[in-house]
Design a protein around this motif. Structure first.
Motif, PDB file in Angstrom:
ATOM      1  N   ALA A  72       0.839  -1.201   0.000  1.00 35.37           N
ATOM      2  CA  ALA A  72       0.000   0.000   0.000  1.00 35.37           C
ATOM      3  C   ALA A  72       0.877   1.254   0.000  1.00 35.37           C
ATOM      4  CB  ALA A  72      -0.919  -0.003   1.213  1.00 35.37           C
ATOM      5  N   GLU A  73       1.988   1.211   0.742  1.00 34.84           N
ATOM      6  CA  GLU A  73       2.903   2.356   0.762  1.00 34.84           C
ATOM      7  C   GLU A  73       3.576   2.531  -0.590  1.00 34.84           C
ATOM      8  OE1 GLU A  73       5.368   1.325   4.051  1.00 34.84           O
ATOM      9  OE2 GLU A  73       4.044   2.262   5.550  1.00 34.84           O
ATOM     10  N   ARG A  74       3.910   1.411  -1.255  1.00 34.04           N
ATOM     11  CA  ARG A  74       4.488   1.518  -2.597  1.00 34.04           C
ATOM     12  C   ARG A  74       3.468   2.102  -3.563  1.00 34.04           C
ATOM     13  NH1 ARG A  74       7.218  -3.751  -4.929  1.00 34.04           N
ATOM     14  NH2 ARG A  74       8.544  -3.307  -3.139  1.00 34.04           N
ATOM     15  N   LEU A  75       2.213   1.696  -3.395  1.00 38.69           N
ATOM     16  CA  LEU A  75       1.146   2.252  -4.226  1.00 38.69           C
ATOM     17  C   LEU A  75       1.035   3.758  -4.017  1.00 38.69           C
ATOM     18  CD1 LEU A  75      -1.241   1.698  -6.151  1.00 38.69           C
ATOM     19  CD2 LEU A  75      -2.644   1.247  -4.141  1.00 38.69           C
ATOM     20  N   GLU A  76       1.144   4.189  -2.758  1.00 36.34           N
ATOM     21  CA  GLU A  76       1.092   5.621  -2.463  1.00 36.34           C
ATOM     22  C   GLU A  76       2.232   6.353  -3.157  1.00 36.34           C
ATOM     23  OE1 GLU A  76       0.625   8.474   1.450  1.00 36.34           O
ATOM     24  OE2 GLU A  76       1.954   6.745   1.577  1.00 36.34           O
ATOM     25  N   ASP A  77       3.442   5.769  -3.126  1.00 34.58           N
ATOM     26  CA  ASP A  77       4.585   6.394  -3.789  1.00 34.58           C
ATOM     27  C   ASP A  77       4.350   6.542  -5.281  1.00 34.58           C
ATOM     28  OD1 ASP A  77       5.934   6.584  -1.391  1.00 34.58           O
ATOM     29  OD2 ASP A  77       7.077   4.731  -1.678  1.00 34.58           O
ATOM     30  N   LEU A  78       3.786   5.503  -5.885  1.00 41.38           N
ATOM     31  CA  LEU A  78       3.518   5.562  -7.325  1.00 41.38           C
ATOM     32  C   LEU A  78       2.467   6.619  -7.654  1.00 41.38           C
ATOM     33  CD1 LEU A  78       3.491   1.762  -8.241  1.00 41.38           C
ATOM     34  CD2 LEU A  78       5.145   3.460  -9.012  1.00 41.38           C
ATOM     35  N   ILE A  79       1.452   6.712  -6.797  1.00 38.55           N
ATOM     36  CA  ILE A  79       0.421   7.730  -7.019  1.00 38.55           C
ATOM     37  C   ILE A  79       1.023   9.128  -6.896  1.00 38.55           C
ATOM     38  CG2 ILE A  79      -1.693   8.733  -6.060  1.00 38.55           C
ATOM     39  CD1 ILE A  79      -2.554   5.879  -5.318  1.00 38.55           C
ATOM     40  N   MET A 105      15.724  -9.004  -1.795  1.00 44.21           N
ATOM     41  CA  MET A 105      14.628  -8.506  -2.632  1.00 44.21           C
ATOM     42  C   MET A 105      13.890  -9.647  -3.310  1.00 44.21           C
ATOM     43  SD  MET A 105      15.587  -4.950  -4.548  1.00 44.21           S
ATOM     44  CE  MET A 105      13.904  -4.856  -5.160  1.00 44.21           C
ATOM     45  N   LEU A 106      14.625 -10.642  -3.817  1.00 46.06           N
ATOM     46  CA  LEU A 106      13.961 -11.743  -4.517  1.00 46.06           C
ATOM     47  C   LEU A 106      13.108 -12.572  -3.567  1.00 46.06           C
ATOM     48  CD1 LEU A 106      16.568 -13.137  -7.088  1.00 46.06           C
ATOM     49  CD2 LEU A 106      14.512 -11.793  -7.522  1.00 46.06           C
ATOM     50  N   ARG A 107      13.601 -12.805  -2.356  1.00 47.29           N
ATOM     51  CA  ARG A 107      12.812 -13.580  -1.392  1.00 47.29           C
ATOM     52  C   ARG A 107      11.569 -12.794  -0.957  1.00 47.29           C
ATOM     53  NH1 ARG A 107      18.214 -14.996   0.106  1.00 47.29           N
ATOM     54  NH2 ARG A 107      18.598 -17.192  -0.357  1.00 47.29           N
ATOM     55  N   GLN A 108      11.721 -11.487  -0.791  1.00 50.39           N
ATOM     56  CA  GLN A 108      10.568 -10.658  -0.463  1.00 50.39           C
ATOM     57  C   GLN A 108       9.546 -10.687  -1.602  1.00 50.39           C
ATOM     58  OE1 GLN A 108      12.330  -6.846   0.363  1.00 50.39           O
ATOM     59  NE2 GLN A 108      12.526  -7.269   2.557  1.00 50.39           N
ATOM     60  N   ALA A 142      12.274  -2.662  -7.771  1.00 54.44           N
ATOM     61  CA  ALA A 142      11.084  -3.394  -7.318  1.00 54.44           C
ATOM     62  C   ALA A 142       9.998  -3.346  -8.386  1.00 54.44           C
ATOM     63  CB  ALA A 142      10.564  -2.808  -6.001  1.00 54.44           C
ATOM     64  N   ARG A 143       9.880  -2.238  -9.098  1.00 54.74           N
ATOM     65  CA  ARG A 143       8.904  -2.135 -10.179  1.00 54.74           C
ATOM     66  C   ARG A 143       9.260  -3.083 -11.318  1.00 54.74           C
ATOM     67  NH1 ARG A 143       8.254   4.213 -11.275  1.00 54.74           N
ATOM     68  NH2 ARG A 143       7.074   3.451 -13.062  1.00 54.74           N
ATOM     69  N   LYS A 216      12.087  -3.471 -19.028  1.00 57.20           N
ATOM     70  CA  LYS A 216      13.311  -3.272 -19.813  1.00 57.20           C
ATOM     71  C   LYS A 216      13.806  -1.829 -19.696  1.00 57.20           C
ATOM     72  CE  LYS A 216      15.196  -3.753 -24.517  1.00 57.20           C
ATOM     73  NZ  LYS A 216      16.365  -4.554 -24.093  1.00 57.20           N
ATOM     74  N   SER A 217      12.880  -0.875 -19.802  1.00 59.28           N
ATOM     75  CA  SER A 217      13.272   0.540 -19.736  1.00 59.28           C
ATOM     76  C   SER A 217      13.858   0.896 -18.376  1.00 59.28           C
ATOM     77  CB  SER A 217      12.058   1.436 -20.025  1.00 59.28           C
ATOM     78  OG  SER A 217      11.592   1.245 -21.337  1.00 59.28           O
ATOM     79  N   LEU A 218      13.221   0.437 -17.294  1.00 54.32           N
ATOM     80  CA  LEU A 218      13.710   0.756 -15.957  1.00 54.32           C
ATOM     81  C   LEU A 218      15.016   0.031 -15.644  1.00 54.32           C
ATOM     82  CD1 LEU A 218      10.394   0.789 -13.888  1.00 54.32           C
ATOM     83  CD2 LEU A 218      11.806   2.748 -14.525  1.00 54.32           C
ATOM     84  N   THR A 219      15.218  -1.136 -16.230  1.00 50.57           N
ATOM     85  CA  THR A 219      16.491  -1.853 -16.072  1.00 50.57           C
ATOM     86  C   THR A 219      17.616  -1.088 -16.747  1.00 50.57           C
ATOM     87  OG1 THR A 219      15.410  -4.012 -15.934  1.00 50.57           O
ATOM     88  CG2 THR A 219      17.720  -3.998 -16.567  1.00 50.57           C
ATOM     89  N   GLU A 220      17.410  -0.691 -17.984  1.00 49.50           N
ATOM     90  CA  GLU A 220      18.441   0.032 -18.724  1.00 49.50           C
ATOM     91  C   GLU A 220      18.713   1.393 -18.105  1.00 49.50           C
ATOM     92  OE1 GLU A 220      16.854  -0.015 -22.660  1.00 49.50           O
ATOM     93  OE2 GLU A 220      17.590  -2.062 -23.075  1.00 49.50           O
ATOM     94  N   LEU A 221      17.703   1.983 -17.490  1.00 55.48           N
ATOM     95  CA  LEU A 221      17.876   3.266 -16.811  1.00 55.48           C
ATOM     96  C   LEU A 221      18.900   3.153 -15.681  1.00 55.48           C
ATOM     97  CD1 LEU A 221      16.699   6.178 -16.782  1.00 55.48           C
ATOM     98  CD2 LEU A 221      15.043   5.380 -15.104  1.00 55.48           C
ATOM     99  N   GLN A 222      19.048   1.937 -15.140  1.00 55.66           N
ATOM    100  CA  GLN A 222      19.984   1.707 -14.039  1.00 55.66           C
ATOM    101  C   GLN A 222      21.242   0.968 -14.519  1.00 55.66           C
ATOM    102  OE1 GLN A 222      17.941   1.095 -10.085  1.00 55.66           O
ATOM    103  NE2 GLN A 222      16.348   0.305 -11.420  1.00 55.66           N
ATOM    104  N   GLN A 223      21.563   1.151 -15.811  1.00 59.00           N
ATOM    105  CA  GLN A 223      22.754   0.569 -16.422  1.00 59.00           C
ATOM    106  C   GLN A 223      22.765  -0.953 -16.348  1.00 59.00           C
ATOM    107  OE1 GLN A 223      23.414   3.529 -14.186  1.00 59.00           O
ATOM    108  NE2 GLN A 223      22.816   4.425 -16.145  1.00 59.00           N
TER     109      GLN A 223
END
Length: 245
Positions: A72-79, A105-108, A142-143, A216-223
């Motif tokens: 829910a907090e992640r949803l708030e951040d996205l909003i 992160m993967l286990r979460q 995470a996205r 793909k876009s967010l991955t490449e954004l982080q090199q």
């Protein structure tokens, strides 16, 4: 005449720049709107478990409540990001980088998607090398993970297993998502990564197919890099990021 031609060319360039800026802004809005769905689905899934399983132990109840709150907090951040769009392109998204424990992160991720996977009759197996870290924006990463898992949950064959793996190889963190899809995919991998194409969605009209493109876009954004392999009904995505000590 030369001055008139120059003025005309400058006006045309300004018009093109304005159209491109508007398109970049529209693309970003569509990306964000798509990403709002995944955490909302998780929140609904865990709240449904809490409602429908009154015999849950206090420990499980607390765990499910905590995951629902995190989503829910992640949803708030996205909003907030959605309403705060003052940048006009995905490349201009602000990154807040820090060291990320990828195995955690993967286990979460597997825990967070438990109700969605369970509803599809899927199991998730995580084989993550401990201590593998990368330098990036954990929220954006995470996205990426959310979009990949959401895609898997929608198209995996019921009763199969989803495999998440992580290992360090030659100074890179190599993360893979692998599953068996409901039907053989007869669309080339490169086309699956294009916007508005998602498996058989291009033929059936299901959804808008942004998940893989956003990942793909967010991955490449982080090199990082994102590669997709399709072999019959086998669907595999491999991510690579530089590791940090």
């Amino acid at each position: 005449e030369d001055q008139l031609n120059l003025a005309r060319e400058e006006a045309l360039r300004a018009q093109r720049a304005a159209r491109e800026a508007e398109q970049r802004k529209n693309d970003l809005v569509v990306y964000l709107a798509h990403d709002l769905k995944t955490p909302l689905t998780s929140v609904i899934g865990y709240l449904t478990l809490l409602r429908d399983e009154p015999q849950l132990s206090p420990e499980l109840r607390g765990r499910y409540t905590g995951i629902a709150l995190d989503k829910a907090e992640r949803l708030e951040d996205l909003i907030n990001e959605f309403f705060d769009v003052t940048r006009f392109s995905l490349q201009n998204i602000h990154l807040e980088k820090r060291n990320i424990d990828l195995d955690v992160m993967l286990r979460q991720l597997a825990d967070e998607f438990y109700p969605i996977l369970s509803a599809q009759g899927l199991q998730c197996q995580v084989a993550a090398q401990e201590g593998v870290r990368a330098f990036g924006d954990p929220d954006k990463l995470a996205r990426v993970f959310d979009n990949l898992m959401n895609n898997i949950c929608k198209y995996a064959q019921r009763g199969t297993r989803v495999y998440l793996t992580l290992e360090e190889r030659d100074g890179q963190a190599v993360i893979s998502f692998k599953n068996t899809s409901r039907a053989p995919l007869d669309i080339p991998a490169e086309e699956l990564l294009e916007r508005f194409v998602r498996g058989d969605a291009a033929r059936t009209g299901e959804g808008n197919g942004l998940g893989l493109s956003i990942a793909k876009s967010l991955t490449e954004l982080q090199q990082g890099t994102l590669d997709l392999t399709v072999d019959g009904d086998l669907f595999k995505v491999v991510l690579k990021f530089r590791t940090v000590s």
